[in-house]
Design an enzyme around this catalytic site. Structure first.
Site, PDB file in Angstrom:
ATOM      1  N   GLU A  63       1.738  -0.005  -4.770  1.00  0.00           N
ATOM      2  CA  GLU A  63       0.908   1.852  -5.181  1.00  0.00           C
ATOM      3  C   GLU A  63       2.617   2.840  -4.857  1.00  0.00           C
ATOM      4  O   GLU A  63       3.004   3.433  -4.528  1.00  0.00           O
ATOM      5  CB  GLU A  63       0.489   2.146  -4.000  1.00  0.00           C
ATOM      6  N   ASP A  74       0.990  -1.093   0.288  1.00  0.00           N
ATOM      7  CA  ASP A  74       0.483   0.250  -0.003  1.00  0.00           C
ATOM      8  C   ASP A  74       0.920   1.560  -0.039  1.00  0.00           C
ATOM      9  O   ASP A  74       1.704   1.294   0.446  1.00  0.00           O
ATOM     10  CB  ASP A  74      -0.851  -0.252   1.283  1.00  0.00           C
TER      11      ASP A  74
END
Length: 904
Positions: free
Chosen positions: A529, A493
């Site tokens: 990400e 993340d």
């Protein structure tokens, strides 16, 4: 002094505490090495600088003369004319212009870092000019970086506990009688170079415990007694109230044949063979009537091999799917682990409300902090499975059942990716059970701004992997999940908020071997990400894990370029912005994106971006752009001016059009396309988008339900929207469209746009549409895995073999033609990869009408429709045709057609 399990006790009087806090509201100076302090003060106003320390945190400003009082020691600092060394400015580039001050070698730094600390500057007249606190991560890394054991270490006869806490004044371990029973005993730990440890009898195993840490906490400007769990915990009691002292290698915690799982792992020859399916654990089975009610929504549901959900996953696996990406499954806040505390909406009642009503969301929101739903991006402890997903949050269930889940997925041919959230923490400060790390070494694990305030750009309490022991904790945690749970991959993340140095320690994972660890680390894939924003943007905090920086590492990053080009706009812009696949130029929806020439040009620009994405998003892939110029991927730019191509290898791009944290693919299409379209046409558009991912070079990524037209009733961020809006139906009766206006928190501004669509019955797919969509998705997966040409593993192979036709100024709008060539006969320039096909041509036609196109370069060849599409249930795709004489390809509207040249 009273001590509670969830808080901290304060020894100073309240009035004195308030005065002390007012005295030191910020921390603008940095103690960067044992002998250097950096502070952004000018030479004229700071004629001299002193360091002050108080072990009891008793310092304050004198109300009479403004001087500092209550300190134990005062050290005069000398300016360092050479400034900050390169080792410091590389680690902390944002303070490279700060002045450096020398700390005398006689100073006992190890003792001072345990104190309340301030630096003060004085003018030429000797009067106090400025005072501020210090940020200590630099000096802590310089003096106390540690690579020895941490957490619980078990031997045959003893158990030892190790805690890194160099700023602590004292540490004890408090043992308890079970997960909720009274205290049994408190044992003191001894410190050596910042690490506190104790060794006790093996009988300590299976006790519950907390650390009691006496430490100066800058948020309160006091020395506090904090109760905290173990950062290296391997299990917990419900809600993380206590750490369970468990030997993760105990045979009683292993499912049958667990140690042999390495031999059962699904085959994976290359990372380029990966296709990923993103799934939330609760979504998977919360509504699955073929799973016992006690197991729905948790780890155990995956053990039901004949359940509707597992049958669905097996169907996708049989077609070629390789990996299931599970949303956060570690211990996170936001969901009570104790099931008897959960509240639920009455779904039968909600089903009676109108499809465009706001009553459903009102009911969901009313209990959303007490229901069992949350995505889990609010981490507390990274190394323990989440208790709410286990049948019992206390004891061994969470460990055993997590392992059973991994085992069950592996046995149907699916490897498991764990979603890890190392970029932020749910809580910080000295209070509450969801704050752990910041109680033990306050201010170290979090990233702070130049005033000393915690950065919150990653949602809350950003962590600082540029600090040595944060980096170490992350790597140790990855090894924990890889070895102890045999996880096959990790999705990071907000990877851009993590330093590249941390990310490239994947070598620690790759060094794992089946013989030594029961794991083949060379098969573990990492991606994340790579967004580059806020305080880490442009390497302000060091070289970060952004898309551009990760090029050449073999680590994947999500490709937002292809997502936005296909869908249009971006997830944060106007939802009506159209893209290549949603009607731009070809079928305007009424939202103004320029005149006809503008939108035609934008459509062609999007086509360029998509083609680079289809070619692995390579920075060096050369494409004839819509202007007729030959451009590398890095020379083609988004509308924001960013390079489209940024990878050095196809395994570094995660190609996707939807994920958990925006609208579903079907919802995006339903909003952006003209309202007059039929649901049949929207279903075809849905399949076109999925096909572009499935047939791209790189790693295709699908949000669970893309293949069955999943809807969340247009919810743009369903992280806390309950089971109602997040429903997955593997009976295929419904796709969950039109179950009410989505929760107001993230959606209310767009309710006027959503309401007429949700209320329009023509938008809702029938079961037949859902089944047809699933059949088409399975077909496209089968096509991907029918030829290695769709899964080229090197940049050179892509540059040599992949060609795009229908490019340049005369291109036909809305059509992409991709050819992939294999060797014919004895070719010295090209190795043969495919034993069945010598050439593959894929035509993506997003136009609402049939397109026929002559491609002279592909004339006089033996193309025919792919066997899978010849036998497709889609009658339109079966009408696709090729004429060898002119190289004419004919493809129906809203259709992807794959043509192959069989080998003789």
């Amino acid at each position: 002094m009273a001590v509670g399990e969830t808080g901290a006790s304060v020894s100073a009087a309240e009035a004195e505490a308030e005065a002390t806090q007012a005295f030191m509201p910020d921390a603008r100076a940095y103690w960067v090495t044992s002998d250097l302090i950096a502070w952004n003060v000018g030479e004229l106003e700071a004629q001299s600088v002193c360091l002050y320390a108080s072990r009891a945190a008793a310092m304050s400003l004198s109300p009479s003369n403004g001087g500092i009082q209550g300190y134990d020691s005062k050290v005069e600092l000398q300016p360092e004319s050479a400034g900050l060394p390169e080792t410091v400015t590389q680690k902390f580039p944002f303070i490279s212009s700060y002045r450096a001050f020398k700390v005398p070698s006689s100073v006992d730094v190890a003792s001072l870092v345990k104190c309340q600390l301030v630096v003060a500057s004085f003018g030429a007249d000797g009067k106090h000019v400025d005072v501020t606190g210090l940020q200590l991560p630099g000096v802590l890394d310089d003096m106390f970086a540690y690579t020895g054991p941490l957490g619980a270490v078990f031997s045959e006869d003893s158990v030892s506990l190790h805690l890194w806490a160099p700023t602590a004044q004292g540490v004890s371990v408090c043992f308890f009688d079970g997960p909720a029973g009274p205290a049994l005993e408190t044992v003191q730990l001894k410190e050596s170079n910042g690490v506190w440890s104790v060794t006790g009898p093996r009988e300590w195993e299976n006790r519950y415990y907390l650390y009691e840490v006496d430490v100066y906490h800058p948020t309160k400007a006091q020395v506090l007694k904090c109760l905290a769990g173990d950062p290296y915990a391997r299990s917990l009691s419900a809600n993380g109230a206590r750490t369970w002292l468990v030997d993760i290698n105990n045979e009683t915690l292993k499912p049958a044949s667990w140690d042999e799982l390495a031999d059962e792992k699904p085959k994976l020859d290359s990372f380029s063979d990966i296709t990923i399916y993103e799934l939330h654990i609760r979504d998977f089975s919360a509504h699955d009537g073929t799973v016992d009610s006690d197991s729905r929504g948790g780890f155990r549901a995956f053990a039901y091999q004949a359940s509707a959900g597992m049958e669905h996953l097996r169907k996708l696996s049989d077609a070629g799917l390789t990996h299931v990406h599970l949303l956060p499954s570690f211990h996170f806040a936001g969901v009570d682990d104790i099931k008897s505390n959960w509240k639920f909406v009455d779904e039968c009642e909600l089903a009676t409300f109108p499809p465009g009503s706001d009553m459903q969301q009102a009911a969901v929101v009313a209990i959303q902090e007490e229901d069992p739903y949350n995505w889990g991006y609010n981490p507390v402890l990274w190394g323990v499975p989440k208790g709410s997903y286990a049948s019992d949050p206390d004891g061994p269930s969470r460990i055993i059942e997590y392992r059973q889940m991994v085992q069950a997925l592996n046995r149907i041919g699916l490897r498991v990716v764990m979603d890890v959230v190392y970029n932020h923490l749910d809580s910080s400060g000295p209070c509450g059970i969801s704050s752990v790390l910041d109680k033990i070494v306050p201010g170290y694990y979090v990233r702070r701004d130049t005033n000393g305030q915690i950065e919150n750009s990653a949602a809350m309490n950003n962590t600082a992997s540029e600090h040595f022991m944060v980096d170490r904790l992350i790597v140790d945690d990855l090894l924990n999940w890889a070895v102890n749970y045999k996880v096959d991959g990790f999705r990071f993340d907000l990877m851009g908020h993590i330093m590249k140095r941390t990310m490239v320690t994947k070598s620690a994972l790759q060094s794992l071997t089946t013989d030594a660890h029961g794991v083949d680390g060379s098969k573990i894939y990492l991606y994340g990400e790579g967004w580059d924003f806020a305080e880490v943007a442009r390497n302000q905090r060091g070289i970060n894990g952004s898309q551009l920086n990760m090029s050449g590492t073999g680590i994947g990053s999500f490709n937002d370029r292809i997502r936005d080009a296909i869908n249009g706009g971006n997830p944060f812009g106007n939802p009506l912005q159209q893209g290549f696949n949603t009607g731009l130029f070809l079928e305007p929806n009424g939202f103004y994106q320029g005149n006809e020439a503008d939108t035609r040009r934008s459509l062609a620009t999007y086509a360029d971006q998509i083609q680079i994405g289809l070619a692995g998003n390579l920075r060096d892939y050369v494409l004839i752009s819509h202007t007729g110029e030959a451009k590398k991927g890095s020379e083609i730019h988004t509308f924001d001016g960013l390079p489209v191509g940024y990878t050095a290898s196809p395994i570094e791009t995660i190609n996707y059009v939807s994920a958990h944290d925006n609208e579903t693919l079907f919802d995006v299409i339903s909003v952006k396309t003209p309202m007059i379209l039929s649901v049949d046409e929207r279903c075809r558009i849905n399949h076109l988008a999925s096909s572009m991912m499935a047939l791209s070079q790189g790693i295709p990524f699908f949000h669970a339900g893309d293949e069955i037209l999943r809807s969340k009733s247009i919810d743009r961020d369903s992280y806390n929207s309950g089971d109602w809006f997040n429903k997955l139906d593997f009976t295929y009766e419904t796709n969950n469209w039109g179950v009410g206006l989505p929760p107001s928190e993230k959606n209310e501004d767009n309710w006027p746009l959503m309401k007429p669509r949700l209320e329009n019955p023509s938008f809702k797919p029938a079961k037949g549409h859902i089944l047809a969509a699933l059949d088409s998705f399975v077909d496209i997966l089968k096509i991907r895995y029918s030829s290695p040409l769709f899964r080229l593993s090197t940049a050179n192979d892509i540059k040599q073999r992949v060609r795009f036709h229908n490019t340049g100024p005369s291109l036909v709008p809305g059509v992409i033609v991709m050819g992939i060539e294999d060797a014919r006969g004895e070719s010295p320039e090209m190795a043969q990869l495919d034993t069945n096909f010598s050439y593959v041509v894929t035509v993506f036609n997003v136009c609402p009408h049939e397109v026929s196109m002559d491609i002279p370069a592909l004339a006089s060849m033996g193309f025919e429709l792919h066997p899978v599409q010849v036998n497709s249930s889609d009658t339109l795709v079966r009408k696709s045709a090729y004429e060898a004489a002119t190289g004419r390809f004919t493809v129906p509207g809203r259709t992807v057609s794959v043509f192959v040249e069989p080998r003789c």
